[in-house]
Motif scaffolding. Structure first.
Motif, short mmCIF file in Angstrom:
data_model
loop_
_atom_site.label_atom_id
_atom_site.label_comp_id
_atom_site.label_asym_id
_atom_site.label_seq_id
_atom_site.Cartn_x
_atom_site.Cartn_y
_atom_site.Cartn_z
N MET A 1 6.19 -4.06 7.98
CA MET A 1 5.99 -3.85 6.55
C MET A 1 5.67 -2.38 6.30
O MET A 1 4.79 -1.82 6.94
N SER A 2 6.39 -1.75 5.37
CA SER A 2 6.20 -0.33 5.13
C SER A 2 4.85 -0.06 4.47
O SER A 2 4.25 -0.95 3.86
N ASN A 3 4.41 1.19 4.59
CA ASN A 3 3.13 1.57 3.99
C ASN A 3 3.17 1.46 2.47
O ASN A 3 2.15 1.17 1.85
N TRP A 4 4.34 1.71 1.88
CA TRP A 4 4.44 1.60 0.42
C TRP A 4 4.30 0.16 -0.03
O TRP A 4 3.63 -0.12 -1.04
N VAL A 5 4.90 -0.76 0.70
CA VAL A 5 4.76 -2.18 0.36
C VAL A 5 3.31 -2.61 0.50
O VAL A 5 2.76 -3.33 -0.35
N LYS A 6 2.67 -2.17 1.57
CA LYS A 6 1.24 -2.47 1.76
C LYS A 6 0.41 -1.93 0.60
O LYS A 6 -0.53 -2.58 0.14
N THR A 7 0.75 -0.72 0.16
CA THR A 7 -0.01 -0.11 -0.94
C THR A 7 0.12 -0.93 -2.21
O THR A 7 -0.88 -1.21 -2.90
N ILE A 8 1.35 -1.36 -2.54
CA ILE A 8 1.57 -2.15 -3.75
C ILE A 8 0.83 -3.48 -3.67
O ILE A 8 0.15 -3.89 -4.62
N LEU A 9 0.94 -4.15 -2.53
CA LEU A 9 0.24 -5.43 -2.36
C LEU A 9 -1.26 -5.24 -2.41
O LEU A 9 -1.99 -6.06 -2.98
N PHE A 10 -1.73 -4.14 -1.84
CA PHE A 10 -3.16 -3.82 -1.84
C PHE A 10 -3.66 -3.62 -3.27
O PHE A 10 -4.73 -4.10 -3.65
N LEU A 11 -2.87 -2.91 -4.09
CA LEU A 11 -3.26 -2.65 -5.47
C LEU A 11 -3.28 -3.95 -6.29
O LEU A 11 -4.19 -4.16 -7.10
N ILE A 12 -2.28 -4.79 -6.07
CA ILE A 12 -2.25 -6.07 -6.79
C ILE A 12 -3.44 -6.93 -6.40
O ILE A 12 -4.13 -7.50 -7.26
N GLY A 13 -3.73 -6.98 -5.09
CA GLY A 13 -4.89 -7.73 -4.64
C GLY A 13 -6.19 -7.17 -5.19
O GLY A 13 -7.08 -7.93 -5.59
N SER A 14 -6.29 -5.84 -5.23
CA SER A 14 -7.50 -5.20 -5.76
C SER A 14 -7.69 -5.56 -7.24
O SER A 14 -8.81 -5.85 -7.68
#
Length: 238
Positions: A1-14
């Motif tokens: 999983m790319s860092n950008w995908v992780k960032t987007i998922l992280f923001l949604i979760g936050s």
């Protein structure tokens, strides 16, 4: 999983997690940092900061005066708000990743104290700053590491979320009315570049800072490795 995908998922979760927690009061921290950025750059460019006002709906305004001969200064001043907020969120996660939350707390208190003493003049803003400073000092003094970490991460996640979703809302505002898009409108008036373009650039910068913050939090920041092994014949580096 790319860092950008992780960032987007992280923001949604936050966003989901922080909306389940009663956190309206603390969302003003991002607003304060945003307006503080405007004020500092104004002073750095020989302008005058008349006052900052913070409101209960998490919005704010910095009223300042810049000499007509230095009208170009409006551009860096307008850029400073969203960029400072994004960099601040990155900073909070960076120091947490290094186990130096105390530095993060101290920086928050110092910015709040300077804002209270020099800039903020409306009733809600003053009460917010006094309450935030007092609560943060109390939390720092409580000998419960889990509580300090929870409070710190609550503030960090809220700043991260607000620093990204703020510019996204700015895109929506620019789409509705280019003259009511805050800092993007000011930049458009003084550069000729459309407010929508500035709103998108703010969002891209915020996402980049969020990516750095998430990488720091997840411990995936790239660090040089220099492990070596010695043998009678040769050596090598991993």
């Amino acid at each position: 999983m790319s860092n950008w995908v992780k960032t987007i998922l992280f923001l949604i979760g936050s966003a989901l997690l922080t909306h389940w927690i009663p956190s309206s009061f603390f969302r003003n921290l991002d607003t304060m940092v945003h307006e503080f950025g405007h004020a500092v750059v104004t002073l750095a460019l020989s302008g005058q900061v008349q006052r900052i006002e913070l409101y209960a709906n998490h919005s704010g305004v910095t009223l300042s005066a810049i000499s007509g001969a230095r009208s170009w200064s409006i551009i860096p001043v307008a850029l400073a708000g969203y960029m400072t907020a994004s960099l601040f969120a990155w900073f909070l996660f960076s120091v947490f990743a290094k186990g130096k939350q105390q530095i993060g707390f101290i920086v928050m208190i110092v910015i709040s104290a300077i804002s209270l003493l020099l800039f903020v003049r409306n009733g809600f803003g003053i009460m917010f700053l006094i309450g935030f400073i007092a609560l943060t000092i109390i939390i720092m003094a409580i000998p419960l590491k889990w509580l300090r970490n929870f409070y710190y991460l609550l503030l960090a996640f809220l700043c991260l979320e607000e620093s990204v979703f703020g510019p996204i809302y700015l895109i929506q505002a620019a789409a509705r009315n280019t003259r009511q898009a805050g800092d993007a409108t000011n930049l458009a008036l003084h550069t000729g570049v459309p407010a929508m373009v500035w709103a998108i650039l703010f969002t891209l910068f915020a996402l980049w800072c969020a990516k750095q913050a998430v990488q720091a939090f997840l411990g995936r920041s790239k660090r040089p490795r220099s492990a070596s092994r010695q043998s009678p014949l040769s050596s090598y580096r991993d």
